[in-house]
Enzyme design. Structure first.
Site, PDB file in Angstrom:
ATOM      1  N   ARG A  21      68.049 -20.597  -4.462  1.00  0.00           N
ATOM      2  CA  ARG A  21      67.972 -21.967  -4.989  1.00  0.00           C
ATOM      3  C   ARG A  21      68.992 -22.180  -6.113  1.00  0.00           C
ATOM      4  O   ARG A  21      68.724 -22.887  -7.082  1.00  0.00           O
ATOM      5  CB  ARG A  21      66.572 -22.275  -5.530  1.00  0.00           C
ATOM      6  CG  ARG A  21      65.475 -22.266  -4.498  1.00  0.00           C
ATOM      7  CD  ARG A  21      65.650 -23.393  -3.485  1.00  0.00           C
ATOM      8  NE  ARG A  21      64.436 -23.666  -2.771  1.00  0.00           N
ATOM      9  CZ  ARG A  21      64.068 -23.090  -1.623  1.00  0.00           C
ATOM     10  NH1 ARG A  21      64.856 -22.202  -1.061  1.00  0.00           N
ATOM     11  NH2 ARG A  21      62.959 -23.424  -1.030  1.00  0.00           N
TER      12      ARG A  21
ATOM     13  N   SER B 283      58.941 -28.179  -2.752  1.00  0.00           N
ATOM     14  CA  SER B 283      58.478 -27.186  -3.734  1.00  0.00           C
ATOM     15  C   SER B 283      58.856 -27.653  -5.136  1.00  0.00           C
ATOM     16  O   SER B 283      60.030 -27.920  -5.382  1.00  0.00           O
ATOM     17  CB  SER B 283      59.171 -25.841  -3.513  1.00  0.00           C
ATOM     18  OG  SER B 283      58.873 -25.349  -2.250  1.00  0.00           O
TER      19      SER B 283
ATOM     20  N   GLU C  53      61.897 -26.732  -9.910  1.00  0.00           N
ATOM     21  CA  GLU C  53      63.000 -26.768  -8.949  1.00  0.00           C
ATOM     22  C   GLU C  53      63.737 -28.103  -8.906  1.00  0.00           C
ATOM     23  O   GLU C  53      64.970 -28.127  -8.986  1.00  0.00           O
ATOM     24  CB  GLU C  53      62.504 -26.369  -7.560  1.00  0.00           C
ATOM     25  CG  GLU C  53      63.661 -25.892  -6.740  1.00  0.00           C
ATOM     26  CD  GLU C  53      63.368 -25.827  -5.275  1.00  0.00           C
ATOM     27  OE1 GLU C  53      64.231 -25.326  -4.588  1.00  0.00           O
ATOM     28  OE2 GLU C  53      62.305 -26.271  -4.814  1.00  0.00           O
TER      29      GLU C  53
HETATM   30  N1  EPU Z   1      50.487 -19.462  -0.857  1.00  0.00           N
HETATM   31  C1  EPU Z   1      49.192 -19.659  -1.241  1.00  0.00           C
HETATM   32  N2  EPU Z   1      48.812 -20.933  -1.574  1.00  0.00           N
HETATM   33  C2  EPU Z   1      49.661 -21.988  -1.517  1.00  0.00           C
HETATM   34  C3  EPU Z   1      50.989 -21.763  -1.134  1.00  0.00           C
HETATM   35  C4  EPU Z   1      51.389 -20.486  -0.812  1.00  0.00           C
HETATM   36  O1  EPU Z   1      48.403 -18.737  -1.312  1.00  0.00           O
HETATM   37  O2  EPU Z   1      49.209 -23.085  -1.823  1.00  0.00           O
HETATM   38  C5  EPU Z   1      50.912 -18.130  -0.447  1.00  0.00           C
HETATM   39  C6  EPU Z   1      51.053 -18.039   1.091  1.00  0.00           C
HETATM   40  O3  EPU Z   1      49.839 -17.719   1.700  1.00  0.00           O
HETATM   41  C7  EPU Z   1      52.099 -16.995   1.266  1.00  0.00           C
HETATM   42  C8  EPU Z   1      52.968 -17.130   0.040  1.00  0.00           C
HETATM   43  O4  EPU Z   1      52.195 -17.842  -0.926  1.00  0.00           O
HETATM   44  O5  EPU Z   1      51.520 -15.692   1.243  1.00  0.00           O
HETATM   45  C9  EPU Z   1      54.250 -17.866   0.353  1.00  0.00           C
HETATM   46  O6  EPU Z   1      53.948 -19.157   0.855  1.00  0.00           O
HETATM   47  P1  EPU Z   1      54.889 -19.934   1.876  1.00  0.00           P
HETATM   48  O7  EPU Z   1      55.294 -19.014   2.959  1.00  0.00           O
HETATM   49  O8  EPU Z   1      54.205 -21.202   2.238  1.00  0.00           O
HETATM   50  O9  EPU Z   1      56.211 -20.211   1.091  1.00  0.00           O
HETATM   51  P2  EPU Z   1      56.471 -20.630  -0.427  1.00  0.00           P
HETATM   52  O10 EPU Z   1      56.924 -19.452  -1.180  1.00  0.00           O
HETATM   53  O11 EPU Z   1      55.284 -21.358  -0.928  1.00  0.00           O
HETATM   54  C10 EPU Z   1      58.994 -21.127   0.065  1.00  0.00           C
HETATM   55  C11 EPU Z   1      59.977 -22.228  -0.236  1.00  0.00           C
HETATM   56  C12 EPU Z   1      59.757 -23.399   0.701  1.00  0.00           C
HETATM   57  C13 EPU Z   1      59.952 -22.903   2.137  1.00  0.00           C
HETATM   58  C14 EPU Z   1      58.950 -21.773   2.404  1.00  0.00           C
HETATM   59  C15 EPU Z   1      59.168 -21.137   3.748  1.00  0.00           C
HETATM   60  C16 EPU Z   1      60.480 -21.998  -2.591  1.00  0.00           C
HETATM   61  C17 EPU Z   1      60.333 -22.558  -3.956  1.00  0.00           C
HETATM   62  N3  EPU Z   1      59.838 -22.640  -1.620  1.00  0.00           N
HETATM   63  O12 EPU Z   1      57.692 -21.642  -0.208  1.00  0.00           O
HETATM   64  O13 EPU Z   1      60.729 -24.386   0.414  1.00  0.00           O
HETATM   65  O14 EPU Z   1      59.755 -23.948   3.072  1.00  0.00           O
HETATM   66  O15 EPU Z   1      59.137 -20.718   1.410  1.00  0.00           O
HETATM   67  O16 EPU Z   1      60.310 -20.362   3.733  1.00  0.00           O
HETATM   68  O17 EPU Z   1      61.163 -20.991  -2.417  1.00  0.00           O
HETATM   69  C18 EPU Z   1      61.226 -26.424  -0.697  1.00  0.00           C
HETATM   70  O18 EPU Z   1      62.121 -25.839  -1.273  1.00  0.00           O
HETATM   71  O19 EPU Z   1      60.978 -27.634  -0.916  1.00  0.00           O
HETATM   72  C19 EPU Z   1      60.370 -25.703   0.240  1.00  0.00           C
HETATM   73  C20 EPU Z   1      59.339 -26.272   0.849  1.00  0.00           C
END
Ligand code: EPU
Length: 335
Positions: free
Chosen positions: A164, A236, A330
């Site tokens: 990012r 995010s 972000e």
């Molecule tokens: N999780 C939770 N609760 C939540 C959200 C996440 O427990 O409410 C846990 C999930 O179960 C998982 C871990 O956190 O074990 C990661 O969650 P997820 O795979 O949904 O991804 P994220 O880290 O929450 C990042 C990006 C997203 C992208 C997804 C998929 C960032 C800041 N965000 O989210 O990007 O779509 O991975 O690759 O890195 C964006 O930038 O707007 C965005 C949506």
């Protein structure tokens, strides 16, 4: 091209916060850009570049001249049997570009389907999702310096890409307008299904074609991420923090089920998980709330940019107090 005074940007930011630009112009050619730069110079206005408005928190009044680059041409500039280099103007909608590439059998960005925003913003925050970052397919970024209007081209390894991150958010912040991005795409499918939900789907259904993979990504995104048209948001709201190994060891002892992703410089933690564990999913702070399905997303229903920042600060404080981890916001402030 019109340079419009006192123009509402409510429709130009996906958080739907009320905002008025002192001046606003949609530009689509070098000539338009030079006219804007001359107007700004004459009237001593700062030029501020807006993309699709999907990753910004706007203040209620934005002094200066807000410029949105709208040109959407897309042309092949180099081609072999194996790959293609496409030059895409910055105003092209990102998701439409992903679909266009798939229709041409050009591969590499299918995991980035359904991300809101414009092509020109993709390198700024090095958009990433489902195991792929856009930097891996970018060859060069073209634009002009706002001070003087000189053109520039930066090759991918000159863009300072990180998670990012890019030089467009750092050294060149506020100094350039990106006019086009060159992508190196493959003609040979090589689907990336390492991200857990995609891996699970491919174990059940078999390895997808790139178009199928894009459909899966769209499905996963739609199931977790709110549509800004109905629930205004900026995706995010926090970056996933990277903590030092000693800090991680301390945390994992307390929270053995905490998901974690080892990095070169420490361990990345999912901010969504940290916020979720606090019981904050669906929690409201006046007009702004934490999304019910993805704790990393803030929803704005009628609040201002200030309200959004105040809510984000409360979430950050709670996370820091509980885990001793500092979250970084972000979306960028547009003020
Ligand atoms: N999780 C939770 N609760 C939540 C959200 C996440 O427990 O409410 C846990 C999930 O179960 C998982 C871990 O956190 O074990 C990661 O969650 P997820 O795979 O949904 O991804 P994220 O880290 O929450 C990042 C990006 C997203 C992208 C997804 C998929 C960032 C800041 N965000 O989210 O990007 O779509 O991975 O690759 O890195 C964006 O930038 O707007 C965005 C949506």
């Amino acid at each position: 091209m019109n340079i419009i005074p006192q123009h509402s940007l409510l429709e130009f930011n996906t958080l739907a916060v009320p905002a008025v630009a002192e001046y606003f112009a949609q530009v689509s050619s070098d000539k338009d850009i030079f006219e804007c730069l001359a107007f700004a110079k004459k009237n001593k206005l700062v030029v501020k570049v807006l993309g699709g408005g999907s990753n910004v928190v706007m203040s209620e009044f934005i002094p200066g001249l807000v410029v949105q680059f709208c040109a959407q041409d897309c042309k092949v500039i180099q081609e072999t049997d194996q790959s293609v280099t496409v030059k895409v103007e910055a105003g092209f909608n990102w998701h439409d570009f992903v679909l266009y590439c798939l229709s041409q059998d050009w591969y590499g960005i299918e995991n980035l389907a359904y991300i809101p925003g414009h092509v020109g913003a993709a390198p700024v925050q090095n958009i990433g999702a489902y195991g792929v970052e856009v930097k891996d397919c970018i060859k060069a970024v073209n634009g002009v310096y706002l001070d003087g209007g000189d053109a520039f081209t930066l090759l991918a390894d000159e863009c300072g890409f990180g998670y990012r991150e890019s030089c467009f958010k750092q050294a060149l912040n506020g100094q350039v307008l990106i006019t086009s991005v060159e992508f190196l795409l493959s003609k040979v499918p090589d689907v990336q299904v390492s991200y857990a939900p995609l891996n699970k789907m491919s174990a059940e259904k078999g390895l997808p074609t790139p178009s199928e993979l894009a459909r899966w990504v769209i499905e996963v995104r739609q199931s977790k991420l709110p549509d800004p048209k109905t629930l205004p948001n900026a995706g995010s709201f926090f970056k996933n923090p990277v903590v030092s190994t000693p800090d991680f060891n301390r945390l994992i002892e307390r929270y053995p089920s905490m998901p974690n992703y080892p990095q070169e410089n420490g361990v990345k933690l999912p901010a969504g998980w940290l916020i979720d564990q606090l019981g904050y999913k669906g929690k409201s702070f006046g007009h702004v709330s934490v999304h019910k399905l993805q704790a990393l997303v803030l929803i704005n229903l009628g609040g201002t940019g200030k309200d959004v920042i105040a809510a984000a600060n409360q979430v950050c404080e709670a996370v820091e107090e509980c885990y001793g981890v500092v979250l970084e916001q972000e979306p960028r402030l547009f003020h």
